[in-house]
Design an enzyme around this catalytic site. Structure first.
Site, mmCIF file in Angstrom:
data_model
loop_
_atom_site.group_PDB
_atom_site.id
_atom_site.type_symbol
_atom_site.label_atom_id
_atom_site.label_comp_id
_atom_site.label_asym_id
_atom_site.label_seq_id
_atom_site.Cartn_x
_atom_site.Cartn_y
_atom_site.Cartn_z
ATOM 1 N N ALA A 174 49.979 25.842 33.039
ATOM 2 C CA ALA A 174 49.008 24.942 33.627
ATOM 3 C C ALA A 174 48.247 25.628 34.938
ATOM 4 O O ALA A 174 47.789 24.847 35.789
ATOM 5 C CB ALA A 174 49.539 23.623 34.053
ATOM 6 N N ASP A 175 48.273 26.872 35.302
ATOM 7 C CA ASP A 175 47.817 27.704 36.448
ATOM 8 C C ASP A 175 47.036 28.875 36.081
ATOM 9 O O ASP A 175 47.195 29.704 36.292
ATOM 10 C CB ASP A 175 48.858 27.716 37.471
ATOM 11 C CG ASP A 175 48.294 28.149 38.613
ATOM 12 O OD1 ASP A 175 47.185 27.882 38.934
ATOM 13 O OD2 ASP A 175 48.959 28.854 39.410
ATOM 14 N N MET A 176 46.095 28.662 34.735
ATOM 15 C CA MET A 176 45.613 30.009 34.236
ATOM 16 C C MET A 176 44.224 30.226 34.764
ATOM 17 O O MET A 176 43.182 30.074 34.321
ATOM 18 C CB MET A 176 45.497 29.470 32.679
ATOM 19 C CG MET A 176 46.599 29.518 31.920
ATOM 20 S SD MET A 176 47.522 30.951 31.848
ATOM 21 C CE MET A 176 46.705 32.096 30.763
ATOM 22 N N ASN A 229 45.989 34.928 37.470
ATOM 23 C CA ASN A 229 47.001 34.785 36.573
ATOM 24 C C ASN A 229 47.025 35.441 35.143
ATOM 25 O O ASN A 229 47.730 35.215 34.345
ATOM 26 C CB ASN A 229 47.703 33.460 36.714
ATOM 27 C CG ASN A 229 48.245 33.161 37.740
ATOM 28 O OD1 ASN A 229 48.687 33.836 38.781
ATOM 29 N ND2 ASN A 229 48.340 31.486 38.112
#
Length: 146
Positions: free
Chosen positions: A106-108, A112
């Site tokens: 959930a942190d793309m 990252n």
């Protein structure tokens, strides 16, 4: 377990104020392991291996990723990366995470996501930073699909 040299490690100071939980790194390692298990046998996404023997409540050790940052489009083009395939794979990875596994990174953001372009015709994604993951209930999955 692989042998390591000092050049294999990159030390980063963790933001304790942002993430005060003493088990943050172990949760992140567990998230990475789950995502790696979910994509086992799928060549589109590389999830670095976690070296559990070396992890502690305040330290996570994982395989180092050598790739091109997703935001470096000029370098990807210079390498002859199949951008259409890369785009299609990105969409497929997203849908697989959300609708098949119901467990997603959930942190793309671009910091990252890396591209492993050793075969530019078959580029692969590599993800890092597994501190934020998510799941959706059936209603939210349906909303997203519509």
């Amino acid at each position: 377990m692989p042998k390591f040299t000092q050049s294999d490690f990159q030390i980063q100071q963790l933001g304790q104020a942002r993430h005060p939980s003493p088990l943050r790194e172990l949760r992140e390692a567990a998230n990475a392991t789950q995502l790696k298990r979910n994509f086992a046998g799928d060549s589109m996404l590389h999830v670095p291996a976690v070296y559990w023997d070396l992890c502690r409540t305040n330290v996570m050790v994982m395989e180092r990723v050598y790739g091109v940052p997703i935001g470096d489009v000029a370098r990807l083009r210079e390498l002859g990366t199949d951008m259409r395939r890369l785009s299609e794979n990105g969409v497929s990875i997203f849908f697989t995470q959300v609708f098949h596994h119901n467990f997603f990174h959930a942190d793309m953001h671009p910091g990252n996501i890396f591209v492993l372009a050793d075969d530019p015709r078959q580029p692969r994604y590599a993800a890092v930073d597994f501190g934020i993951v998510g799941t959706l209930d059936a209603r939210d999955q349906r909303y997203l699909a519509e």
